[in-house]
Design an enzyme around this catalytic site. Structure first.
Site, short mmCIF file in Angstrom:
data_model
loop_
_atom_site.label_atom_id
_atom_site.label_comp_id
_atom_site.label_asym_id
_atom_site.label_seq_id
_atom_site.Cartn_x
_atom_site.Cartn_y
_atom_site.Cartn_z
N ASN A 142 3.10 35.14 -6.41
CA ASN A 142 3.26 34.72 -7.74
C ASN A 142 1.98 34.58 -8.47
OD1 ASN A 142 2.35 32.50 -5.99
ND2 ASN A 142 3.67 30.96 -6.43
N HIS A 143 0.79 34.48 -7.77
CA HIS A 143 -0.41 34.50 -8.57
C HIS A 143 -0.83 35.83 -9.26
CE1 HIS A 143 -1.99 30.09 -7.95
NE2 HIS A 143 -1.13 30.30 -7.10
N HIS A 165 6.23 37.53 -0.37
CA HIS A 165 5.26 36.06 -0.56
C HIS A 165 6.17 35.04 -0.73
CE1 HIS A 165 3.19 33.48 -3.26
NE2 HIS A 165 2.05 34.16 -2.80
#
Length: 173
Positions: free
Chosen positions: A13-14, A63
């Site tokens: 997500n980053h 993730h």
């Protein structure tokens, strides 16, 4: 890049334009390089990272978590990953959703946590998250027989920089 047959980077997500702007990567690139070009190149590369990995047809790695919109691996393969992470849908779920067994807290303080009768493990790889959580982090290593070993580590000291001074370790946080 050194061990392409042994290490696979997956998108999290980053690895998105929006989140890198919120958490400082954009500002860091601008400060260090005087333009946003490096940031742009990095975020363009993020678009090419895999959304998941399948290890020896036995271990599924992602993730975030699963998506109600996905029931087969082939559905993951058809997602157009060469884009900014959408705010909802299958790609967003793979990168953002977290498995829930019994929710006691929202951070894996020990670096990893087994859930669902040891069927799922969450591995947290950001030590001392945002320089304030005090958590350790971990890396899950698998050998040729898929035996698991966790490498747990602490955060490095936070580095600070004044206008013209070199980076120094700060130990009073």
């Amino acid at each position: 890049m050194k061990y392409p047959d042994r290490i696979t980077l997956i998108r999290g997500n980053h690895e998105s334009r929006q989140i890198t702007q919120v958490y400082g990567f954009y500002d860091e690139c601008l400060r260090k390089y005087g333009s946003v070009n490096v940031w742009r190149y990095c975020t363009d590369i993020f678009d090419y990272l895999s959304l998941s990995a399948l290890i020896e047809n036995k271990i599924f790695s992602v993730h975030g978590g699963l998506s109600p919109a996905i029931t087969t691996l082939d559905q993951i393969r058809t997602i157009d990953r060469k884009q900014e992470v959408p705010h909802d849908g299958a790609m967003c779920d793979l990168l953002w959703s977290d498995p829930e067994d019994i929710v006691d807290d929202w951070l894996v303080m020990e670096g990893y946590k087994w859930m669902f009768n040891n069927q799922i493990v969450t591995v947290w790889s950001a030590p001392n998250y945002c320089y304030r959580c005090g958590n350790v982090a971990a890396i899950l290593e698998l050998d040729e027989n898929l035996n698991k070993q966790f490498r747990v580590f602490d955060a490095a000291p936070q580095l600070i920089q004044t206008d013209n001074a070199p980076l120094t370790g700060r130990h009073d946080l």
